[in-house]
Write a protein that holds these residues in place. Structure first.
Motif, PDB file in Angstrom:
ATOM      1  N   SER A  67       0.810  -1.285  -0.220  1.00 25.76           N
ATOM      2  CA  SER A  67       0.109   0.123  -0.052  1.00 25.76           C
ATOM      3  C   SER A  67       0.812   1.394   0.138  1.00 25.76           C
ATOM      4  N   VAL A  71      -3.037   3.683  -2.932  1.00 23.43           N
ATOM      5  CA  VAL A  71      -2.850   3.047  -4.159  1.00 23.43           C
ATOM      6  C   VAL A  71      -2.250   1.618  -3.743  1.00 23.43           C
ATOM      7  N   THR A  72      -2.601   0.551  -4.465  1.00 22.89           N
ATOM      8  CA  THR A  72      -2.083  -0.889  -4.056  1.00 22.89           C
ATOM      9  C   THR A  72      -0.913  -0.993  -5.064  1.00 22.89           C
ATOM     10  N   VAL A  73       0.287  -1.335  -4.955  1.00 24.28           N
ATOM     11  CA  VAL A  73       1.381  -1.386  -5.765  1.00 24.28           C
ATOM     12  C   VAL A  73       1.849  -2.682  -5.715  1.00 24.28           C
ATOM     13  N   HIS A  74       2.760  -3.248  -6.415  1.00 26.42           N
ATOM     14  CA  HIS A  74       3.296  -4.638  -6.391  1.00 26.42           C
ATOM     15  C   HIS A  74       4.865  -4.463  -6.572  1.00 26.42           C
ATOM     16  N   THR A 158     -11.881  -3.369  -9.549  1.00 29.60           N
ATOM     17  CA  THR A 158     -11.186  -2.104  -9.622  1.00 29.60           C
ATOM     18  C   THR A 158     -11.540  -0.686  -9.131  1.00 29.60           C
ATOM     19  N   PRO A 191       4.600  -0.606 -13.722  1.00 31.39           N
ATOM     20  CA  PRO A 191       4.406   0.685 -13.018  1.00 31.39           C
ATOM     21  C   PRO A 191       3.144   1.390 -13.837  1.00 31.39           C
ATOM     22  N   ARG A 193       0.404   0.411 -14.824  1.00 28.76           N
ATOM     23  CA  ARG A 193      -0.905  -0.193 -14.349  1.00 28.76           C
ATOM     24  C   ARG A 193      -1.458   0.945 -13.170  1.00 28.76           C
ATOM     25  N   TYR A 194      -0.718   1.343 -12.486  1.00 24.57           N
ATOM     26  CA  TYR A 194      -1.062   2.085 -11.364  1.00 24.57           C
ATOM     27  C   TYR A 194      -1.862   3.521 -11.716  1.00 24.57           C
ATOM     28  N   LYS A 195      -3.025   3.787 -11.231  1.00 26.16           N
ATOM     29  CA  LYS A 195      -4.012   4.806 -11.376  1.00 26.16           C
ATOM     30  C   LYS A 195      -3.191   6.015 -10.692  1.00 26.16           C
ATOM     31  N   VAL A 196      -2.137   6.678 -11.170  1.00 26.38           N
ATOM     32  CA  VAL A 196      -1.751   7.799 -10.377  1.00 26.38           C
ATOM     33  C   VAL A 196      -1.491   9.018 -11.469  1.00 26.38           C
TER      34      VAL A 196
END
Length: 275
Positions: A67, A71-74, A158, A191, A193-196
């Motif tokens: 977290s 945002v959830t990131v991997h 999502t 990276p 994929r992240y909604k930022v």
């Protein structure tokens, strides 16, 4: 040399057992493979034995759920000691929250008129230690709400869609500390994929680098050509190495197969430099 440093098995949400993933990778010309199951390392021993038999190099891996802000990131961990206690304990801590989240996802889907989602998702679980959104996606396809797995995340699970629930995973600092304590390298996965916003992405990359992050995944099926060029440039700007991974989950469910990605763009430092 063909590298694939991001894929999944039945020990998390993949469709093939660890040994089957390795054999498929070898048959498709992969020379160096990392198995990176979600928050899980239980398949590494089986995968390593299969890699030895197939004659390809094997790299320990895991994909940690993190977290960051809202945002959830991997973060993909590579080349770590799987026996290291801090990392093993951290992964177990992340997994403990998954069943609670799964029940909340099911409640959200039920409120949207889709009953029985928790039980439906559990039918697809192949490791009692882990349930994920992918298992819910398979249920939604089976139940006829969407036609293909690839369509699920445009309509469900999502942010702003039925089935999405906020969840607190590991912090970025904790995840990087566990990986490095175990002697591994930390790669920011897909990276694109992240909604930022662009400002948010700059903050994420800056914090990741400043906390000791090692690389970003430049080559990913989640990235189009423009994004590949963008993240190649950002890797150079932030002084990060570059990685590549198919994020393969199984036949019929993945955009690309094992080993399908082209080489890294020129001028990047590969994460495997010095291996």
């Amino acid at each position: 040399m063909r590298y694939d440093l991001h894929c999944h098995s039945t020990r998390s949400d993949g469709l093939l057992a660890p040994a089957e993933v390795v054999r498929r990778a070898a048959a498709r010309g992969v020379n160096v493979l990392a198995l990176t199951d979600h928050d899980e390392i239980a398949g590494l021993e089986e995968a390593r034995a299969a890699a030895d038999e197939a004659g390809i190099a094997f790299v320990t891996g895991a994909e940690l759920s993190v977290s960051w802000d809202d945002v959830t990131v991997h973060v993909v961990a590579l080349r770590f000691d799987p026996r290291h206690r801090a990392l093993a304990d951290g992964l177990e801590r992340i997994r403990r929250g998954r069943d609670t989240r799964a029940r909340r996802i099911a409640a959200s889907l039920d409120a949207a008129g889709i009953p029985g989602a928790y039980e439906g998702a559990r039918r697809y679980v192949t490791s009692e230690r882990l349930i994920s959104r992918t298992h819910f996606a398979r249920f939604l396809v089976e139940a006829g709400y969407v036609h293909e797995i690839k369509d699920v995340f445009f309509r469900y699970l999502t942010p702003g869609r039925p089935g999405h629930v906020a969840h607190a995973w590991a912090s970025l600092g904790d995840a990087l500390d566990w990986i490095h304590a175990a002697g591994g390298q930390a790669v920011l996965a897909h990276p694109g994929r992240y909604k930022v916003t662009s400002t948010g992405l700059a903050r994420l990359l800056g914090e990741f680098r400043d906390r000791g992050g090692d690389a970003i995944e430049v080559m990913s099926p989640s990235h189009n050509a423009a994004q590949i060029a963008q993240f190649a440039s950002l890797a150079r700007t932030y002084g990060l190495a570059a990685s590549t991974g198919s994020d393969y989950h199984g036949p019929g469910e993945s955009w690309l197969d094992l080993g399908d990605l082209p080489p890294l763009p020129a001028g990047l430092t590969p994460v495997w430099k010095g291996w």
